[in-house]
Design a protein around this motif. Structure first.
Motif, PDB file in Angstrom:
ATOM      1  N   ARG A   5      12.818   1.253  -7.461  1.00  0.00           N
ATOM      2  CA  ARG A   5      12.201   0.502  -8.566  1.00  0.00           C
ATOM      3  C   ARG A   5      11.662  -0.827  -8.050  1.00  0.00           C
ATOM      4  N   ILE A   6      10.427  -1.147  -8.459  1.00  0.00           N
ATOM      5  CA  ILE A   6       9.789  -2.395  -8.047  1.00  0.00           C
ATOM      6  C   ILE A   6       9.070  -2.987  -9.256  1.00  0.00           C
ATOM      7  N   VAL A   7       9.182  -4.277  -9.429  1.00  0.00           N
ATOM      8  CA  VAL A   7       8.373  -5.011 -10.413  1.00  0.00           C
ATOM      9  C   VAL A   7       7.463  -5.959  -9.650  1.00  0.00           C
ATOM     10  N   VAL A   8       6.159  -5.883  -9.921  1.00  0.00           N
ATOM     11  CA  VAL A   8       5.177  -6.729  -9.251  1.00  0.00           C
ATOM     12  C   VAL A   8       4.501  -7.615 -10.290  1.00  0.00           C
ATOM     13  N   ALA A  45       0.816  -1.216   0.000  1.00  0.00           N
ATOM     14  CA  ALA A  45       0.000   0.000   0.000  1.00  0.00           C
ATOM     15  C   ALA A  45       0.848   1.263   0.000  1.00  0.00           C
ATOM     16  N   SER A  46       2.066   1.167   0.541  1.00  0.00           N
ATOM     17  CA  SER A  46       2.937   2.347   0.548  1.00  0.00           C
ATOM     18  C   SER A  46       3.321   2.765  -0.865  1.00  0.00           C
ATOM     19  N   TYR A  47       3.131   1.871  -1.828  1.00  0.00           N
ATOM     20  CA  TYR A  47       3.375   2.199  -3.233  1.00  0.00           C
ATOM     21  C   TYR A  47       2.094   2.163  -4.050  1.00  0.00           C
ATOM     22  N   GLY A  48       0.958   2.219  -3.349  1.00  0.00           N
ATOM     23  CA  GLY A  48      -0.329   2.408  -3.999  1.00  0.00           C
ATOM     24  C   GLY A  48      -0.915   1.197  -4.679  1.00  0.00           C
ATOM     25  N   ILE A  49      -0.514  -0.027  -4.258  1.00  0.00           N
ATOM     26  CA  ILE A  49      -1.044  -1.225  -4.912  1.00  0.00           C
ATOM     27  C   ILE A  49      -1.517  -2.240  -3.873  1.00  0.00           C
ATOM     28  N   SER A  55       4.903   6.238  -9.743  1.00  0.00           N
ATOM     29  CA  SER A  55       4.206   5.915 -10.998  1.00  0.00           C
ATOM     30  C   SER A  55       4.132   4.407 -11.156  1.00  0.00           C
ATOM     31  N   VAL A  56       3.018   3.929 -11.708  1.00  0.00           N
ATOM     32  CA  VAL A  56       2.803   2.505 -11.950  1.00  0.00           C
ATOM     33  C   VAL A  56       2.530   2.313 -13.441  1.00  0.00           C
ATOM     34  N   GLU A  57       3.353   1.491 -14.103  1.00  0.00           N
ATOM     35  CA  GLU A  57       3.198   1.218 -15.531  1.00  0.00           C
ATOM     36  C   GLU A  57       2.883  -0.261 -15.741  1.00  0.00           C
ATOM     37  N   PRO A  58       1.857  -0.584 -16.521  1.00  0.00           N
ATOM     38  CA  PRO A  58       1.557  -1.993 -16.800  1.00  0.00           C
ATOM     39  C   PRO A  58       2.690  -2.658 -17.582  1.00  0.00           C
ATOM     40  N   LEU A  59       2.871  -3.949 -17.342  1.00  0.00           N
ATOM     41  CA  LEU A  59       3.802  -4.769 -18.112  1.00  0.00           C
ATOM     42  C   LEU A  59       3.070  -5.885 -18.847  1.00  0.00           C
ATOM     43  N   LEU A  60       2.178  -6.570 -18.128  1.00  0.00           N
ATOM     44  CA  LEU A  60       1.368  -7.645 -18.698  1.00  0.00           C
ATOM     45  C   LEU A  60      -0.080  -7.370 -18.370  1.00  0.00           C
ATOM     46  N   ILE A  61      -0.973  -7.564 -19.339  1.00  0.00           N
ATOM     47  CA  ILE A  61      -2.393  -7.311 -19.124  1.00  0.00           C
ATOM     48  C   ILE A  61      -3.228  -8.427 -19.730  1.00  0.00           C
ATOM     49  N   THR A  62      -4.488  -8.528 -19.289  1.00  0.00           N
ATOM     50  CA  THR A  62      -5.449  -9.433 -19.909  1.00  0.00           C
ATOM     51  C   THR A  62      -6.129  -8.704 -21.068  1.00  0.00           C
ATOM     52  N   THR A  63      -7.003  -9.400 -21.766  1.00  0.00           N
ATOM     53  CA  THR A  63      -7.855  -8.723 -22.740  1.00  0.00           C
ATOM     54  C   THR A  63      -8.999  -8.044 -21.987  1.00  0.00           C
ATOM     55  N   ALA A  89      -3.293 -13.459 -10.118  1.00  0.00           N
ATOM     56  CA  ALA A  89      -3.985 -12.382  -9.417  1.00  0.00           C
ATOM     57  C   ALA A  89      -3.826 -11.090 -10.204  1.00  0.00           C
ATOM     58  N   ALA A  90      -4.692 -10.145  -9.924  1.00  0.00           N
ATOM     59  CA  ALA A  90      -4.601  -8.830 -10.544  1.00  0.00           C
ATOM     60  C   ALA A  90      -3.829  -7.879  -9.632  1.00  0.00           C
ATOM     61  N   ILE A  91      -3.070  -6.977 -10.243  1.00  0.00           N
ATOM     62  CA  ILE A  91      -2.391  -5.917  -9.509  1.00  0.00           C
ATOM     63  C   ILE A  91      -3.346  -4.713  -9.507  1.00  0.00           C
ATOM     64  N   GLU A  92      -3.876  -4.369  -8.335  1.00  0.00           N
ATOM     65  CA  GLU A  92      -4.850  -3.292  -8.232  1.00  0.00           C
ATOM     66  C   GLU A  92      -4.215  -2.057  -7.606  1.00  0.00           C
ATOM     67  N   GLN A  93      -4.635  -0.887  -8.070  1.00  0.00           N
ATOM     68  CA  GLN A  93      -4.192   0.363  -7.465  1.00  0.00           C
ATOM     69  C   GLN A  93      -5.182   0.774  -6.386  1.00  0.00           C
ATOM     70  N   THR A  94      -4.648   1.223  -5.244  1.00  0.00           N
ATOM     71  CA  THR A  94      -5.498   1.557  -4.099  1.00  0.00           C
ATOM     72  C   THR A  94      -6.091   2.947  -4.183  1.00  0.00           C
ATOM     73  N   GLY A  95      -5.565   3.809  -5.013  1.00  0.00           N
ATOM     74  CA  GLY A  95      -6.044   5.179  -5.095  1.00  0.00           C
ATOM     75  C   GLY A  95      -5.377   6.101  -4.100  1.00  0.00           C
ATOM     76  N   LEU A  96      -4.455   5.583  -3.286  1.00  0.00           N
ATOM     77  CA  LEU A  96      -3.757   6.384  -2.285  1.00  0.00           C
ATOM     78  C   LEU A  96      -2.274   6.470  -2.639  1.00  0.00           C
ATOM     79  N   MET A  97      -1.994   6.756  -3.870  1.00  0.00           N
ATOM     80  CA  MET A  97      -0.616   6.750  -4.346  1.00  0.00           C
ATOM     81  C   MET A  97       0.012   8.134  -4.208  1.00  0.00           C
ATOM     82  N   ARG A  98       1.282   8.162  -3.804  1.00  0.00           N
ATOM     83  CA  ARG A  98       2.009   9.421  -3.706  1.00  0.00           C
ATOM     84  C   ARG A  98       2.271   9.976  -5.108  1.00  0.00           C
TER      85      ARG A  98
END
Length: 484
Positions: A395-398, A272-276, A338-346, A325-334
């Motif tokens: 830098r973090i990759v989730v 959550a400290s990184y908004g996810i 910044s969060v950039e997608p790497l892999l996504i579903t359709t 699982a899905a990587i969700e953003q909490t809406g409480l991001m500093r």
């Protein structure tokens, strides 16, 4: 009687002279071709998988190589593997700084012995030693060949080129990044095959438990932390130590699975400290082109990012993420994060918490993306802050599936998942693009990766259309004969 030049008008003379000239021309041409072939030493690789030919990725790297490298094949004299010998000659012809040769372990025991310190026993025959200065790598045969399970040692794939090229890359690139796998809360240790793969990509993989982290903190030599889903919540002290590491320009790769057992406050606090946050549902893909066999066996789409570019360049973009699982953003991001997608579903995917449901279709109670929305399977997080007169970057990759470093997924899609993980760790460490060289399959062994749509099309053709066409042809022949 023929005149002075009458013999020149004789057909037999003209034909004989022409035949002799053509034979002489063919002989001269044959000699010239052999001389030229010996001069240029040119050969053509006619194997389906180009087993004797270096890929474009290897050529691009080798052509820029500026250090001297020696590549030595260890084998008895006269018993060198012809495929390896031919491939090593390709390396030598690509860059004059690469010297190749062979050593007989019986005739040169001292030479071989100096490289066997990292092995349990002697260096096996048909091994390759790559050396540059004081740095070296030993490539044993089991590292270059993958066997199919349950088929008595049948070769599934070979990765001679990847092992040799990445070893040359490793011994000439300088410092090695150190990654620590964090354990102690029920996390699953990394599999040896993943560790071996990452070591070939110039990383050192170690492990550390919660007690050591709480008592001594994160080791000073740790460049990257490898975090995975805990079976029980992290102790508060462990979470604090990890947060402190990340906030001080830390690097981490987090690979998680859905949280079915309830939320874990300390674990969630770090994310959550990184908004996810990590979803408590499994992603289901209804687009048949993006799942294999079952809707929860996902084939994700690559989002444009520095991490994904080398993998996309190989032309082998297929990854496998099961029960993701899905990587969700909490809406409480500093604002600094910044969060950039790497892999996504359709846009046709949805989330399911009740895994007792067998229906592959959306069911009331499922979490539906809808309206073309994509679920994020993996993301790159960057936090840049300016403090104490200097700029700092975390830098973090989730990733939402442990398949990214699972050997079982590797059996289906080859090294693609591992390549993605290696690319992510290179991006974390600020290293250049990796050498994403796919494995090769020997003649007669071609593993086939089909998405569900392709499987259905083949099944429909073989069990539906083909029998109908055969029946129609039979009826047509019968009708023609009946009325002939």
């Amino acid at each position: 009687m023929l005149g002075k030049f009458g013999i020149l008008r004789d057909k037999r003379f003209r034909y004989g002279t022409f035949s002799t000239a053509m034979m002489l021309f063919a002989f001269i041409l044959f000699v010239l071709v052999n001389l030229l072939s010996g001069e240029f030493n040119r050969a053509w690789d006619l194997t389906d998988e180009n087993l004797f030919t270096l890929s474009a990725q290897s050529h691009r790297f080798l052509e820029t190589l500026e250090q001297d490298v020696t590549v030595t094949l260890i084998a008895p004299t006269g018993a060198e593997d012809p495929l390896l010998s031919a491939l090593l000659e390709e390396y030598a012809s690509t860059n004059s700084r690469i010297t190749v040769g062979s050593r007989d372990p019986l005739l040169s025991p001292g030479f071989v012995q100096q490289f066997s310190a990292d092995l349990d026993g002697a260096i096996p025959n048909q091994s390759i030693i790559v050396q540059s200065g004081t740095q070296y790598r030993v490539i044993t045969p089991d590292m270059m060949i993958t066997l199919q399970h349950n088929q008595r040692g049948r070769i599934a794939s070979v990765n001679f080129e990847r092992q040799i090229t990445t070893s040359i890359h490793a011994v000439t690139q300088g410092e090695v990044a150190v990654a620590y796998k964090v354990l102690g809360s029920g996390e699953t240790p990394l599999e040896p095959s993943f560790i071996s793969f990452m070591e070939s990509e110039n990383f050192i993989i170690r492990s550390i438990d919660a007690i050591t982290i709480i008592r001594d903190g994160i080791p000073q030599d740790a460049d990257i932390l490898l975090l995975s889903t805990p079976q029980w919540d992290w102790p508060a002290e462990k979470a604090d130590r990890i947060l402190a590491f990340l906030e001080d320009e830390g690097l981490a790769m987090m690979v998680f699975d859905p949280q079915f057992g309830g939320r874990m406050p300390n674990f969630d606090r770090v994310l959550a400290s990184y908004g996810i946050r990590i979803s408590d549902y499994v992603l289901m893909e209804t687009d048949q082109r993006h799942h294999v066999m079952l809707p929860m066996f996902l084939i994700p789409q690559l989002w444009p990012h520095e991490i994904n570019l080398p993998l996309a360049a190989t032309g082998r973009m297929t990854l496998l993420m099961r029960f993701a699982a899905a990587i969700e953003q909490t809406g409480l991001m500093r604002t600094t994060t910044s969060v950039e997608p790497l892999l996504i579903t359709t846009g046709n995917a949805f989330g399911r918490t009740n895994m007792q449901l067998e229906s592959p279709l959306f069911h009331p109670g499922d979490d539906y993306g809808g309206d073309g929305a994509h679920f994020v399977l993996a993301a790159a997080i960057t936090e840049s802050v300016f403090t104490a007169g200097r700029s700092m970057e975390t830098r973090i990759v989730v990733v939402g599936s442990s398949d990214v470093w699972s050997p079982s997924a590797r059996e289906v899609v080859g090294d693609n998942n591992f390549m993605f993980a290696a690319g992510a760790m290179r991006w974390l460490a600020g290293q250049g693009p990796g050498l994403f060289i796919p494995t090769r399959t020997p003649p007669g062994v071609h593993p086939l990766m089909l998405n569900q749509f392709q499987a259905n099309m083949i099944a429909g053709f073989s069990m539906g259309l083909l029998p109908l066409l055969t029946l129609a042809a039979g009826v047509f022949v019968w009708y023609r004969r009946r009325h002939s």
